[in-house]
Design an enzyme around this catalytic site. Sequence first.
Site, PDB file in Angstrom:
ATOM      1  N   GLU A  84       0.192  -5.475   5.868  1.00 23.97           N
ATOM      2  CA  GLU A  84       1.442  -5.543   5.105  1.00 23.97           C
ATOM      3  C   GLU A  84       2.401  -6.558   5.720  1.00 23.97           C
ATOM      4  O   GLU A  84       3.071  -7.309   5.004  1.00 23.97           O
ATOM      5  CB  GLU A  84       2.095  -4.160   5.048  1.00 23.97           C
ATOM      6  CG  GLU A  84       1.334  -3.184   4.158  1.00 23.97           C
ATOM      7  CD  GLU A  84       1.825  -1.752   4.280  1.00 23.97           C
ATOM      8  OE1 GLU A  84       1.516  -0.965   3.386  1.00 23.97           O
ATOM      9  OE2 GLU A  84       2.523  -1.429   5.270  1.00 23.97           O
TER      10      GLU A  84
ATOM     11  N   GLY B 255       6.509  -0.758  -0.598  1.00 20.02           N
ATOM     12  CA  GLY B 255       7.435   0.334  -0.343  1.00 20.02           C
ATOM     13  C   GLY B 255       7.832   0.360   1.123  1.00 20.02           C
ATOM     14  O   GLY B 255       7.593  -0.585   1.876  1.00 20.02           O
TER      15      GLY B 255
ATOM     16  N   ASP C 168       8.694   3.431   4.510  1.00 21.37           N
ATOM     17  CA  ASP C 168       8.834   4.824   4.951  1.00 21.37           C
ATOM     18  C   ASP C 168      10.276   5.142   5.320  1.00 21.37           C
ATOM     19  O   ASP C 168      10.746   6.257   5.126  1.00 21.37           O
ATOM     20  CB  ASP C 168       7.922   5.084   6.149  1.00 21.37           C
ATOM     21  CG  ASP C 168       6.465   4.844   5.810  1.00 21.37           C
ATOM     22  OD1 ASP C 168       6.051   5.190   4.694  1.00 21.37           O
ATOM     23  OD2 ASP C 168       5.744   4.283   6.665  1.00 21.37           O
TER      24      ASP C 168
ATOM     25  N   THR D  99       0.847  -1.187   0.000  1.00 21.86           N
ATOM     26  CA  THR D  99       0.000   0.000   0.000  1.00 21.86           C
ATOM     27  C   THR D  99       0.885   1.240   0.000  1.00 21.86           C
ATOM     28  O   THR D  99       1.944   1.246   0.635  1.00 21.86           O
ATOM     29  CB  THR D  99      -0.899   0.010   1.260  1.00 21.86           C
ATOM     30  OG1 THR D  99      -1.792  -1.103   1.189  1.00 21.86           O
ATOM     31  CG2 THR D  99      -1.712   1.299   1.361  1.00 21.86           C
TER      32      THR D  99
ATOM     33  N   THR E 236       4.401   4.369  -3.680  1.00 20.30           N
ATOM     34  CA  THR E 236       5.273   3.588  -4.556  1.00 20.30           C
ATOM     35  C   THR E 236       4.496   2.474  -5.231  1.00 20.30           C
ATOM     36  O   THR E 236       4.689   2.183  -6.416  1.00 20.30           O
ATOM     37  CB  THR E 236       6.455   3.006  -3.762  1.00 20.30           C
ATOM     38  OG1 THR E 236       7.138   4.062  -3.080  1.00 20.30           O
ATOM     39  CG2 THR E 236       7.443   2.315  -4.691  1.00 20.30           C
TER      40      THR E 236
END
Length: 234
Positions: free
Chosen positions: A119, A98, A100, A44, A47
């Site tokens: 995730e 992706g 952070d 999610t 990216t």
Amino acid sequence: MAASRATRQRQSSLSIEKVARQKRVAARAAAELVEGGMRLGLGTGTTVAFLLPAIAERSPADLICVATSPATEHAARKLGLTVLPLDEVDELDLAIDGADQIDPDGWLVKGGGGAHTREKIVASAARSFVVIPSAEKAVPQLRPPVPRELVRFGAHHTLERIGSSRLRDVPESPDGGLIADYLGAVGEPRALAATLGGIPGVIEHGLFEPELVSTILIAGDEGVQRRAGGKPPA
């Protein structure tokens, strides 16, 4: 003053364009790993928004996807990708997402969009987990905030147990949890992960250990840098 403001705005615009370019490059590199017949976990975030069309362009036959958020599921279906619930799919061949933040040891911070619980489940269910951060996500040391998902019952008590935390003023997670951020020092990530994971009321935190990650594709000005994670690729 006006000229200075205009200069800052141009620099900001160029920076945004640069990051978008890097995300697109990383997404295309990851899309090349997707083959027909795969069971693919989709992360999610911004990216992944570049990843989905890159996968759809390749049109891999018999591809089955599992999405980590309603937003990703909607976007994938709109592009013609088949999306099923995780429990209807056997082991995932590959998951792509992706990050952070990513530190030199391969620790990740995820959950800026509040989907870190799903995730992490999807990353754990995949034989290979590929992370596709843009260059600015690579940091010398992890820093706050560290996202967490909390059970609604007793949430303020849970926050007090953790300390240096606050609830986000955002919608609840797809599974009904509250999203909060730990704002204290990260220090040694494994120790903090154990502390956060051991507090009743914390559903999941956004620290992803290197052992979950197979490959990291960092897109920078010189192209894509490939780094091995702590999980051997399948």
